[in-house]
Design a protein around this motif. Sequence first.
Motif, mmCIF file in Angstrom:
data_model
loop_
_atom_site.group_PDB
_atom_site.id
_atom_site.type_symbol
_atom_site.label_atom_id
_atom_site.label_comp_id
_atom_site.label_asym_id
_atom_site.label_seq_id
_atom_site.Cartn_x
_atom_site.Cartn_y
_atom_site.Cartn_z
ATOM 1 N N THR A 8 0.818 -1.163 0.000
ATOM 2 C CA THR A 8 0.138 -0.026 0.078
ATOM 3 C C THR A 8 0.804 1.196 -0.123
ATOM 4 O OG1 THR A 8 -0.119 -0.050 2.264
ATOM 5 C CG2 THR A 8 -1.796 -1.104 1.123
ATOM 6 N N GLN B 276 -0.464 7.405 -13.675
ATOM 7 C CA GLN B 276 -1.330 7.250 -12.518
ATOM 8 C C GLN B 276 -0.635 6.979 -11.390
ATOM 9 O OE1 GLN B 276 -4.453 4.479 -13.130
ATOM 10 N NE2 GLN B 276 -5.696 5.781 -14.712
ATOM 11 N N GLN C 179 -1.971 4.112 -17.803
ATOM 12 C CA GLN C 179 -1.751 3.482 -16.317
ATOM 13 C C GLN C 179 -0.796 4.056 -15.997
ATOM 14 O OE1 GLN C 179 -1.994 -0.759 -16.714
ATOM 15 N NE2 GLN C 179 -4.304 -0.808 -16.346
ATOM 16 N N LYS D 71 -2.668 -10.126 -13.933
ATOM 17 C CA LYS D 71 -3.794 -9.731 -14.980
ATOM 18 C C LYS D 71 -3.217 -10.074 -16.329
ATOM 19 C CE LYS D 71 -6.827 -6.570 -16.662
ATOM 20 N NZ LYS D 71 -7.520 -5.247 -16.380
ATOM 21 N N ARG E 286 0.138 4.652 -8.527
ATOM 22 C CA ARG E 286 -0.617 3.637 -8.173
ATOM 23 C C ARG E 286 0.300 2.652 -7.227
ATOM 24 N NH1 ARG E 286 -0.888 0.152 -13.454
ATOM 25 N NH2 ARG E 286 1.259 -0.061 -12.894
ATOM 26 N N THR E 287 -0.217 1.921 -6.404
ATOM 27 C CA THR E 287 0.645 1.434 -5.382
ATOM 28 C C THR E 287 1.294 0.000 -5.822
ATOM 29 O OG1 THR E 287 -1.121 -0.194 -4.591
ATOM 30 C CG2 THR E 287 -0.951 2.234 -3.572
ATOM 31 N N GLY F 92 -1.003 -6.511 -9.086
ATOM 32 C CA GLY F 92 -2.395 -7.131 -9.718
ATOM 33 C C GLY F 92 -2.312 -6.993 -11.280
ATOM 34 N N ASP F 93 -1.950 -5.784 -11.791
ATOM 35 C CA ASP F 93 -1.866 -5.665 -13.342
ATOM 36 C C ASP F 93 -1.174 -6.533 -14.026
ATOM 37 O OD1 ASP F 93 -3.659 -3.530 -13.148
ATOM 38 O OD2 ASP F 93 -2.155 -2.084 -13.167
ATOM 39 N N GLY G 214 0.954 -2.754 -4.953
ATOM 40 C CA GLY G 214 -0.089 -3.986 -4.972
ATOM 41 C C GLY G 214 -0.807 -3.803 -6.269
ATOM 42 N N GLN G 215 -1.500 -2.494 -6.681
ATOM 43 C CA GLN G 215 -2.046 -2.510 -7.971
ATOM 44 C C GLN G 215 -1.151 -2.819 -9.184
ATOM 45 O OE1 GLN G 215 -2.607 1.840 -7.029
ATOM 46 N NE2 GLN G 215 -5.010 1.416 -6.928
ATOM 47 N N LYS G 216 0.255 -2.535 -9.203
ATOM 48 C CA LYS G 216 1.066 -2.902 -10.189
ATOM 49 C C LYS G 216 1.186 -4.234 -10.101
ATOM 50 C CE LYS G 216 3.745 1.595 -9.821
ATOM 51 N NZ LYS G 216 5.007 2.038 -9.402
ATOM 52 N N ASP H 115 3.218 5.821 -4.573
ATOM 53 C CA ASP H 115 3.987 5.999 -5.480
ATOM 54 C C ASP H 115 5.093 6.970 -5.623
ATOM 55 O OD1 ASP H 115 5.171 5.608 -8.409
ATOM 56 O OD2 ASP H 115 3.389 5.685 -9.335
#
Length: 85
Positions: free
Chosen positions: A25, A55, A52, A68, A57-58, A64-65, A60-62, A28
């Motif tokens: 968390t 932006q 993207q 995916k 982004r944490t 997740g991307d 964790g988001q990176k 950035d």
Amino acid sequence: MNNTRALLTILIVIVLAVLAYGFLTMRDQRTTGEKIGDAIDALPHGVDKAAQQLQDRTPGQKLGDAVKDTGNNVGDKIDQATKHE
């Protein structure tokens, strides 16, 4: 002895969980120039991927991307392999 070992194990697991949460968390820390550079590097993968990168982004988001995208790539490879059969 067993109670001490169990308590120590639980304590270690809790500390690791807190550290992992803190890392995933985390804000950035990239500068605007770094974000623009990352967006330019991502352009061959599509405009949405480049956007993207602009932006905040944490990690964790990176992550997740990345998971995916990997799943999509694997699915595409499987589709290609089944079409050639």
